[in-house]
Scaffold this active site. Structure first.
Site, PDB file in Angstrom:
ATOM      1  CD  GLU A  36      -3.244   1.266   2.083  1.00  0.00           C
ATOM      2  OE1 GLU A  36      -3.364   2.108   2.766  1.00  0.00           O
ATOM      3  OE2 GLU A  36      -3.148   0.437   3.361  1.00  0.00           O
ATOM      4  NE  ARG A 262       3.628  -7.927  10.725  1.00  0.00           N
ATOM      5  CZ  ARG A 262       3.559  -7.332   9.932  1.00  0.00           C
ATOM      6  NH1 ARG A 262       2.285  -7.748   9.255  1.00  0.00           N
ATOM      7  NH2 ARG A 262       3.565  -5.789   9.150  1.00  0.00           N
ATOM      8  CE  LYS A 272       2.837  -0.018   4.959  1.00  0.00           C
ATOM      9  NZ  LYS A 272       2.222   0.182   3.756  1.00  0.00           N
TER      10      LYS A 272
HETATM   11  P1  ATP Z   1       2.473  -1.808   8.149  1.00  0.00           P
HETATM   12  O1  ATP Z   1       1.784  -2.681   8.860  1.00  0.00           O
HETATM   13  O2  ATP Z   1       4.103  -1.759   7.461  1.00  0.00           O
HETATM   14  O3  ATP Z   1       1.557  -0.583   7.195  1.00  0.00           O
HETATM   15  P2  ATP Z   1       1.535  -3.659   5.740  1.00  0.00           P
HETATM   16  O4  ATP Z   1       1.274  -4.877   6.062  1.00  0.00           O
HETATM   17  O5  ATP Z   1       0.283  -2.796   5.807  1.00  0.00           O
HETATM   18  O6  ATP Z   1       2.673  -3.524   6.740  1.00  0.00           O
HETATM   19  P3  ATP Z   1       1.237  -3.358   3.114  1.00  0.00           P
HETATM   20  O7  ATP Z   1       1.804  -1.882   2.388  1.00  0.00           O
HETATM   21  O8  ATP Z   1      -0.240  -3.637   3.268  1.00  0.00           O
HETATM   22  O9  ATP Z   1       1.793  -2.703   4.757  1.00  0.00           O
HETATM   23  O10 ATP Z   1       2.294  -4.892   3.098  1.00  0.00           O
HETATM   24  C1  ATP Z   1       2.838  -5.242   1.674  1.00  0.00           C
HETATM   25  C2  ATP Z   1       3.254  -6.521   1.477  1.00  0.00           C
HETATM   26  O11 ATP Z   1       4.125  -6.805   2.346  1.00  0.00           O
HETATM   27  C3  ATP Z   1       1.987  -7.188   2.229  1.00  0.00           C
HETATM   28  O12 ATP Z   1       1.886  -8.801   1.668  1.00  0.00           O
HETATM   29  C4  ATP Z   1       2.608  -7.835   3.670  1.00  0.00           C
HETATM   30  O13 ATP Z   1       1.807  -9.080   4.350  1.00  0.00           O
HETATM   31  C5  ATP Z   1       3.850  -7.443   3.623  1.00  0.00           C
HETATM   32  N1  ATP Z   1       4.244  -6.911   4.694  1.00  0.00           N
HETATM   33  C6  ATP Z   1       4.221  -5.724   5.745  1.00  0.00           C
HETATM   34  N2  ATP Z   1       5.211  -6.746   6.643  1.00  0.00           N
HETATM   35  C7  ATP Z   1       5.840  -7.524   6.645  1.00  0.00           C
HETATM   36  C8  ATP Z   1       6.196  -8.128   7.767  1.00  0.00           C
HETATM   37  N3  ATP Z   1       6.909  -7.537   8.220  1.00  0.00           N
HETATM   38  N4  ATP Z   1       7.055  -9.257   7.252  1.00  0.00           N
HETATM   39  C9  ATP Z   1       6.634  -9.688   5.746  1.00  0.00           C
HETATM   40  N5  ATP Z   1       6.030  -9.334   4.691  1.00  0.00           N
HETATM   41  C10 ATP Z   1       5.986  -7.969   6.029  1.00  0.00           C
HETATM   42 MG    MG Z   2      -1.489  -2.698   4.623  1.00  0.00          MG
END
Ligand code: ATP
Ligand code: MG
Length: 562
Positions: A36, A262, A272
C-alpha cells in the site's frame, strides 16, 4: 559460493508450489508484491519481496509489483516512487508487470453490481457505528440490518446513486449478504464499498465510492492470474472471504492465498504507522534516517542489498510468529561487507604522533591492500610523513602489563608502514597529552625485503593517518533506535523507549585522503573500527560517514556485562 548466491531452502510455500507444478494444477508461477503506498518500505517488506520475487526467479515465473491503492486519503505519489526505488535496489525487477489496484476500479464496480444482481449484496443505511455494534462477537452472533432485504432493483438503484454522488460520505455502504451468524466475523456481511470524497493519486475525483481492501485484493489477484498469493498471517482469517468472492464472482482465474509469518526484529518497530510517527514528529531525520528499519534507511546506513537477501534466506519462511535478533541481520551485513568492502584508514579520536627521526619534508607512499579477502581488489597508495594521527586509545601512559599497543618503552607496527618506538610525550599546561614523540625504524617498512630478513615482530599493529594529508570529516555513530528489545510490547508508548544515545556525531575524524573521493552510498571498512558508508550530506572538503556496523557484535557482550 557466497551465502547470498545459495538457493533459498525449501519452505512450506515452495513445497506447495512444487506440488502444484507436479500435479499440473499450474504450469508456472505468478506471484505479486502488493504494497500500500502509504509509507516507505521497511525490513519486513524485504522478507515479502525476497519471497515473492525470489520464487519468480527460482521457478522461472513472474512477479508483479502491484500498488494496493484503494485508500485514497493516505496514499501519495512520493511513496510509489520510493517503493519502486527500494524494490530495484534490493535487486529485483518487475519488468512490464507494474499494476495498481485502482486500475481495477471499473471492473470491481461491475462485480459489485454482479453481486447485487445475484442477490448477494445490499445497500445498508446504517452508520458505521451501528454496523460495528450489530456485528456480534466470537460468542454472540451478529444481528441483521433492517435494510438487508431490499429488492435487487432497489439495491441497484441505490448503489448507482452512491456512485453518482447522491449521498454524503458514510451515509450508505454496500455490503455482501453472507451470514450474520457466521463463526468467522469477516463473513458477517462485510462492507464492500464506502462513500468517501477524497482525491485519489491516480483516479483523481472520478470516484466518490471506494472498494474495501478485502473486496479488492483477491479479485486483483484473479485479474492478474496470480497463482500463489502470499501474505502475512494476519490475513489468515480473511482467507474464507477471499475465497467467497472468488466463488461468487465470474473471475478469470483462481489464485490461492497462503499465509506466512511476518518479520519482527528486536530493538525496532516494523509498522509503517509507527515509522511515520517517528518521521512526522521529527524524532528521526526522515524516512531514510540511518537508524530507521526502512530500506531507504539501511541503504543510507550502508547495508548492501545482498546482505538483506542473505538474511531473508537465513531466517526462512514459516507459519510461526517469532522475532529475530537484530544482531543476526548485522551478521549478514558484516559477512557481505567483509568480502566486498575496501579497507581504508581513518582515525576518529585522533592524537598526534611525531616521528622525531623521520626527515622533515619527506613523504612516502605506502602500499596498502584494498581488501585482504580479495587479492584482485589491488593496492592503493597511502601517504606517510613525520606527523601522524593515531587513535587516542591506542596509547596508554600507565598501561597494564597486558596492554600491547603503544605505551612508554613500547613498540608497535603502523599498518602498512613502519615499526615505531615510544620516546616521550608532550603535555599542555593542564597536564593533558597533546603529542606523542616516537622514532621509526627504517628497516621495517612493510613489504620490504629488509623487513622480511630482519623478521622483527611486535605484538600490535595500529592504524594511522598522515597529519599533513588527512581530510577532516564528520562521522556519525549509530546505536539501537530503542533501548528495549520489544518496544511494541512495553507499557505506555513505544516512543517512551527511544534510545537517547542512538546517534553520536563525531566531528574530529581524520581520514586517509582517498576517502574524500568516495561517492555517497559507498561502504568501506575503516580498519579496526568497523564499516562506514559515505553520506550524501558530505562533500569533498568535508566528507560525512555513517557507521554501518562494527567489526564485531559488541552489543551482545555489552548486554551481558551491564
Ligand atoms: P505495515 O503494518 O507496516 O503498514 P502492511 O502489511 O500494512 O505493513 P503493506 O504495504 O500492506 O504493509 O504490505 C505489503 C506486503 O508486505 C504485504 O503482502 C504484507 O503482508 C507484507 N509485509 C508487511 N510487513 C511485513 C513483515 N513485517 N514481514 C513480512 N511481510 C510483510
Ligand atoms: Mg497495510
Amino acid at each position: 559460493m557466497p551465502m547470498s548466491d545459495v538457493p533459498a531452502p525449501k519452505d512450506f510455500i515452495r513445497t506447495i508450489i512444487d506440488e502444484d507444478l507436479a500435479s499440473e494444477k499450474h504450469f508456472g508461477t505468478v506471484t505479486r508484491f502488493p504494497p500500500e503506498p502509504n509509507g516507505y518500505l521497511h525490513l519486513g517488506h524485504a522478507k515479502s519481496i525476497c519471497l515473492n520475487f525470489g520464487i519468480a526467479e527460482e521457478y522461472g515465473g513472474i512477479c508483479h509489483l502491484r500498488f494496493d491503492d484503494t485508500n485514497p486519503a493516505k496514499e501519495e505519489t512520493e511513496y510509489v516512487e520510493s517503493i519502486k526505488t527500494d524494490v530495484r535496489w534490493l535487486g529485483f525487477d518487475w519488468g512490464e508487470h507494474l499494476y495498481y489496484a485502482s486500475d481495477y476500479f471499473d471492473q470491481l464496480y461491475e462485480w459489485a453490481l454482479y453481486l447485487i444482481d445475484t442477490g448477494k449484496a445490499y445497500v445498508d443505511d446504517q452508520t458505521s457505528e451501528e454496523i460495528r455494534a450489530s456485528r456480534g462477537d466470537l460468542q454472540k452472533p451478529g444481528t441483521e440490518s433492517p435494510w438487508r432485504n431490499r429488492s435487487i432493483m432497489e439495491n441497484r438503484e441505490l448503489f448507482e446513486q452512491m456512485r453518482e454522488g447522491a449521498f454524503g460520505d458514510g451515509e450508505k455502504v454496500l455490503r455482501a449478504k453472507i451470514d450474520m451468524a457466521h463463526p468467522n466475523l469477516n463473513l458477517r456481511d462485510p462492507v464492500l464499498y464506502r462513500i468517501l470524497r477524497a482525491t485519489h493519486h491516480r483516479t483523481g475525483d472520478r470516484w466518490c465510492i471506494y472498494p474495501m481492501y478485502d473486496f479488492t485484493h483477491g479479485q486483483s489477484d484473479a485479474l492478474e492470474h496470480i497463482t500463489h498469493s502470499l501474505c502475512t498471517l494476519e490475513f489468515e482469517n480473511h482467507r474464507p472471504l477471499y475465497d467467497w468472492f472468488l466463488d461468487n464472482l465470474p473471475v478469470p482465474a483462481r489464485p490461492r492465498q497462503i499465509e506466512f509469518s511476518r518479520l519482527n526484529l528486536t530493538y525496532t518497530v516494523m509498522s509503517k504507522r509507527k515509522l511515520l510517527q517517528l518521521v512526522s514528529e521529527r524524532l528521526v531525520s526522515g524516512w531514510d534516517d540511518p537508524r530507521m528499519p526502512t530500506l531507504s534507511g539501511v541503504r543510507r546506513r550502508g547495508y548492501p542489498p545482498e546482505a538483506l537477501r542473505q538474511f531473508c534466506k537465513t531466517i526462512g519462511i514459516t507459519k510461526y510468529e517469532s522475532t529475530n535478533d537484530f544482531a543476526l541481520l548485522e551478521a549478514s551485513v558484516r559477512d557481505v561487507l567483509n568480502q566486498t568492502a575496501h579497507r581504508h584508514m581513518a582515525v576518529i579520536d585522533p592524537i598526534k604522533i611525531v616521528l622525531t627521526n623521520y626527515p622533515e619534508d619527506q613523504v612516502e607512499q605506502m602500499s596498502a591492500p584494498n581488501n585482504p579477502a580479495d587479492p584482485e581488489a589491488g593496492h592503493r597508495a597511502v601517504p606517510f610523513c613525520r606527523e601522524l594521527y593515531i587513535e587516542r586509545d591506542d596509547f596508554m601512559e600507565d598501561a597494564p602489563s597486558k596492554y600491547y599497543r603503544l605505551r612508554p618503552g613500547g613498540e608497535v607496527r603502523l599498518r602498512s608502514a613502519y615499526i615505531i618506538r615510544y620516546e616521550d610525550v608532550v603535555k599542555n599546561a593542564e597536564g593533558e597529552i597533546v603529542e606523542i614523540l616516537c622514532t621509526y625504524d627504517p628497516e621495517t617498512r612493510s613489504g620490504s625485503e629488509q623487513a622480511a630478513t630482519t623478521g622483527r615482530r611486535v605484538k600490535a599493529t595500529i592504524h594511522w593517518v598522515s597529519a599533513r594529508h588527512a581530510v577532516d570529516a564528520e562521522v556519525r555513530l549509530y546505536d539501537r533506535l530503542f533501548t528495549t528489545e520489544f518496544p511494541d510490547r512495553e507499557e505506555g508508548s513505544f516512543l517512551d523507549y527511544l534510545n537517547p544515545d542512538s546517534l553520536q556525531i563525531i566531528t574530529t575524524a581524520k581520514l586517509e585522503p582517498a576517502l574524500a573521493e568516495l561517492p555517497p552510498g559507498r561502504t568501506v571498512q575503516f580498519e579496526r573500527l568497523g564499516y562506514f558508508c559515505a553520506d550524501p550530506d558530505g562533500h569533498a572538503n568535508r566528507p560525512v560517514f555513517n557507521r554501518t556496523v562494527g567489526l564485531r557484535d559488541t552489543w551482545a557482550k555489552a548486554q551481558q556485562v551491564n
